[in-house]
Design an enzyme around this catalytic site. Sequence first.
Site, short mmCIF file in Angstrom:
data_model
loop_
_atom_site.label_atom_id
_atom_site.label_comp_id
_atom_site.label_asym_id
_atom_site.label_seq_id
_atom_site.Cartn_x
_atom_site.Cartn_y
_atom_site.Cartn_z
CB SER A 114 -1.21 0.04 1.30
OG SER A 114 -2.15 0.93 0.99
CD GLU B 216 0.41 -2.24 -14.58
OE1 GLU B 216 1.02 -1.38 -14.14
OE2 GLU B 216 -0.82 -2.29 -14.37
C1 6MZ Z 1 0.01 -0.01 -11.24
C2 6MZ Z 1 -1.71 0.05 -9.24
C3 6MZ Z 1 -2.36 -1.13 -10.05
O1 6MZ Z 1 -1.63 1.63 -2.72
O2 6MZ Z 1 -3.78 2.90 -1.90
N1 6MZ Z 1 -2.16 0.22 -8.32
N2 6MZ Z 1 -0.46 0.34 -9.98
N3 6MZ Z 1 -0.85 -0.69 -12.18
C4 6MZ Z 1 -1.92 -1.14 -11.36
N4 6MZ Z 1 -2.77 -2.25 -12.17
C5 6MZ Z 1 -4.34 -2.31 -12.34
N5 6MZ Z 1 -3.41 -1.27 -9.42
C6 6MZ Z 1 -3.14 -0.66 -8.20
O3 6MZ Z 1 -3.71 0.57 -3.48
C7 6MZ Z 1 -4.29 1.57 -4.61
C8 6MZ Z 1 -2.87 1.90 -5.56
O4 6MZ Z 1 -2.16 0.86 -5.92
C9 6MZ Z 1 -1.59 1.23 -7.27
C10 6MZ Z 1 -2.12 2.50 -7.48
O5 6MZ Z 1 -0.74 3.48 -7.14
C11 6MZ Z 1 -3.09 2.64 -6.75
O6 6MZ Z 1 -3.48 4.12 -6.49
P1 6MZ Z 1 -3.12 1.63 -2.13
O7 6MZ Z 1 -3.37 0.69 -1.23
#
Ligand code: 6MZ
EC number: 3.5.4.-
Length: 347
Positions: free
Chosen positions: A100, A205
């Site tokens: 996170s 990605e």
């Molecule tokens: C890249 C992603 C993601 O950190 O607030 N996040 N980053 N690629 C992806 N593929 C779909 N999915 C999620 O969780 C949300 C954050 O995780 C990253 C992004 O920075 C998103 O804001 P947390 O717990």
Amino acid sequence: MDTEADLFYRQLPKVELHAHLNGSVSFETMETLMKRKPHLNIEHSMTAIRRGQRRSLDECFQVFKVIHQLVDSEEDILMVAKAVIQDFAADGVKYLELRSTPREVTETGLTKQRYIETVLEAIRQCKQEEVDIDVRFLVAVDRRHGPVVAMETVKLAEDFLLSSDGVVVGLDLSGDPTVGHGKDLLSALENAKNCGLKLALHLSEVPSQRDESELLLNLPPDRIGHGTFLHPEVGGSDSLVDKVCKQNIPIEMCLTSNVKGQTVPSYDKHHFQYWYKRGHPCVLCTDDKGVFCTDLSQEYQLAASTFGLTREAVWMLSQQAIGYTFAPEPIKQRLEKKWAELKQQIL
Ligand code: 6MZ
């Protein structure tokens, strides 16, 4: 009711290594958050991508912004983190590395330090309540926020690496892959590596990240998130594949996420096939089980039905993932023992 096949995937002991906390919030927990903050007027269609729906990757990142509005205090984070850990445990996940991005929110007094402490408190409470899962934490760097914030986040992660009793094990690099360039974050990532944090980096990605991946693979990372566009057939290169193979870097694969986020056109075209056929270390993961409406059992079942994996092969896939965790050796041995015991009953 579960069919016999569903039951196998639920009972299969699993390792989850790529789960973003705020992307993993269930429908039920979302409901509670929405009731807490009715003035935001947020509906489920804004926080989850249901069956059959797809969005652009850009739209997916809008979803996280909405979720962040709902999760903005210590109280929210504690509730969400506990619920997510319990969900994973209920799905048969025995070892989880949650990640996170620490946030500060002036209105609620949330600081980045308290953000991490609260997630760690949730992990501690789940352990105390004997939830059957071992949880570790990766501090995430959001690439959108640039090099200064990345450096600060690494410093914070380093402090917790020393003080969290082995719960904080590494650093994640994530966020919108179309924003920024990894070269600006290289020093922060090198610092992280030098202080003993394991590196799980989102790489390739999207197709435009080829040069960035070339650069970041020299670190090298300890695991790769997605790696969708590394191989030449999709615009990557032999040199990228060589680097990944020579260094034997495990790749975290998230089938539903990639199909719903439209970086992969269909399940049968998923790059899992390419890497798995080469015998390269692959680990199935959910990415954002709440946003993409999935769970790890479903991801295993999907991989098995799409690529024709036998139950023995599925078992191997879940067991080999133990070796790709950032857990210390005694924990890995404990997990191996658990898998050996369960194998008799389940396979
Ligand atoms: C890249 C992603 C993601 O950190 O607030 N996040 N980053 N690629 C992806 N593929 C779909 N999915 C999620 O969780 C949300 C954050 O995780 C990253 C992004 O920075 C998103 O804001 P947390 O717990």
